[in-house]
Design a protein around this motif. Structure first.
Motif, PDB file in Angstrom:
ATOM      1  N   LEU A  99       0.248   5.056  -5.005  1.00 28.80           N
ATOM      2  CA  LEU A  99      -0.423   6.329  -4.747  1.00 28.80           C
ATOM      3  C   LEU A  99      -1.189   6.789  -5.973  1.00 28.80           C
ATOM      4  N   ASN A 120      13.768   7.297   1.970  1.00 27.85           N
ATOM      5  CA  ASN A 120      12.833   6.196   2.230  1.00 27.85           C
ATOM      6  C   ASN A 120      11.604   6.321   1.328  1.00 27.85           C
ATOM      7  N   VAL A 121      10.638   5.410   1.500  1.00 28.93           N
ATOM      8  CA  VAL A 121       9.456   5.377   0.637  1.00 28.93           C
ATOM      9  C   VAL A 121       8.631   6.659   0.777  1.00 28.93           C
ATOM     10  N   THR A 122       8.513   7.170   1.997  1.00 30.82           N
ATOM     11  CA  THR A 122       7.730   8.407   2.212  1.00 30.82           C
ATOM     12  C   THR A 122       8.304   9.557   1.392  1.00 30.82           C
ATOM     13  N   GLU A 123       9.625   9.678   1.394  1.00 30.65           N
ATOM     14  CA  GLU A 123      10.258  10.752   0.610  1.00 30.65           C
ATOM     15  C   GLU A 123      10.082  10.512  -0.889  1.00 30.65           C
ATOM     16  N   ARG A 171       7.540   8.993  -2.326  1.00 29.33           N
ATOM     17  CA  ARG A 171       6.147   9.349  -2.646  1.00 29.33           C
ATOM     18  C   ARG A 171       6.002  10.858  -2.812  1.00 29.33           C
ATOM     19  N   GLU A 172       6.589  11.592  -1.873  1.00 35.61           N
ATOM     20  CA  GLU A 172       6.500  13.057  -1.903  1.00 35.61           C
ATOM     21  C   GLU A 172       7.189  13.621  -3.138  1.00 35.61           C
ATOM     22  N   ASP A 201       0.828  -1.209   0.000  1.00 33.34           N
ATOM     23  CA  ASP A 201       0.000   0.000   0.000  1.00 33.34           C
ATOM     24  C   ASP A 201       0.862   1.259   0.000  1.00 33.34           C
ATOM     25  N   GLU A 202       1.979   1.223   0.715  1.00 32.01           N
ATOM     26  CA  GLU A 202       2.819   2.417   0.803  1.00 32.01           C
ATOM     27  C   GLU A 202       3.503   2.723  -0.534  1.00 32.01           C
ATOM     28  N   ARG A 247       5.083  12.750  -6.281  1.00 36.61           N
ATOM     29  CA  ARG A 247       3.850  13.553  -6.328  1.00 36.61           C
ATOM     30  C   ARG A 247       4.151  14.995  -6.729  1.00 36.61           C
TER      31      ARG A 247
END
Length: 314
Positions: A159, A283-286, A288-289, A155-156, A292
């Motif tokens: 997006l 990491n994955v959060t960065e 994604r950001e 899921d992570e 996007r």
């Protein structure tokens, strides 16, 4: 129909995921463009009970084909049968089935069956279909395995997001701007190079070099399916290294005084390239950001210039 000009073939794979998870991915046509590499776009035309009629756009041996199929869904048997209603040459007729067989609670075997014949019972046409079916079946089964085995853990990495611009102009003018991508190099500062091939009206292959704010350049290739004055859907067949899948849609919805123009992106992040692209501590959060922001910046820029173009003509 002679044995030499018709074919029945079967491909199979073992997947370490529950049979119900795998069946759900095959049943859900909305997820096909991100699950199956050859699939560009799918539309449900009719649906009643366990019967449905769908239209599919997909690549086959480097060519983009479109056809209409009927499907019969049997969730209790974990089986979906399909039959092309309108085929694309050189295919004269094609059908088959997805058969999911549980092995354990957490694994299953998937069999993908096809039967087909070529236009005019041509040996050359049959050989073309043989290769296309073999290539696509192997690709689809491997992709189905990867998606099913990642389900619940990915899921992570997934997006989807929208950007909308309100335009005081006509849908026809905005569509013309988005459709004429061969003119984007002169119209859009973030496009460095563009090449557009329209294999048939409304079916485009778009190759372009796009500049990001940090000055880096990405080469992408997309197949676009165009629906005059309402929108364009596309799938990148060559994606930047930070993604494994990127599909998108430009949609135009009329509203009082103009229209809402929306860009939607659906992306699957490639976890293996994050540190290589964004640095050792990323990491994955960065990721994604980063993705996007980059995609939104280009989409909003494109819609901004489309707005200028349409409002200047209003």
């Amino acid at each position: 129909m002679s044995a030499s000009t018709s074919r029945e073939v079967e491909h199979e794979i073992t997947i370490k995921a529950p049979a119900s998870t795998v069946y759900g991915l095959v049943e859900d046509i909305a997820s096909w463009p991100r699950v199956f590499p050859p699939t560009i776009h799918v539309e449900r035309l009719e649906s009643e009970g366990g019967q449905e009629r769908i239209r599919i756009w997909a690549t086959a041996r480097g060519e983009v084909k479109s056809w209409t199929s009927r499907r019969e869904l049997s969730p209790q048997d974990l089986r979906i049968t399909f039959r092309q209603e309108v085929s694309a040459p050189p295919v004269a007729a094609m059908g088959g089935a997805w058969v999911i067989e549980p092995l354990t609670e957490e694994s299953c075997r998937v069999r993908l069956l096809h039967d087909y014949r070529a236009v005019g019972d041509s040996d050359e046409g049959l050989a073309w279909i043989d290769e296309a079916v073999d290539r696509n079946s192997r690709s689809e089964l491997a992709a189905l395995r990867d998606s099913a085995e990642r389900a619940g853990h990915s899921d992570e990495l997934f997006l989807t997001f929208d950007d909308t611009v309100h335009i005081n102009g006509s849908a026809e003018d905005v569509y013309e701007f988005l459709n004429a991508a061969d003119r984007w190099r002169e119209r859009l500062p973030h496009v460095d190079r563009v090449e557009l091939r329209e294999t048939e009206p409304g079916l485009q292959v778009l190759t372009m070099d796009t500049l990001t704010k940090d000055g880096s350049k990405h080469t992408t290739e997309s197949v676009r399916v165009c629906f005059p004055h309402t929108g364009i859907v596309y799938k990148q067949t060559r994606v930047p290294a930070l993604m494994t899948v990127h599909t998108g849609q430009w949609s135009l919805v009329e509203e009082p005084g103009g229209l809402a123009a929306t860009s939607r992106h659906t992306v699957v992040i490639n976890p293996d390239t994050i540190r290589q692209i964004l640095g050792e501590t990323a990491n994955v959060t960065e990721a994604r950001e980063f993705v996007r922001k980059a995609l939104s910046a280009n989409s909003l820029a494109t819609l901004g210039y489309a707005k200028e173009y349409a409002e200047s003509k209003a």
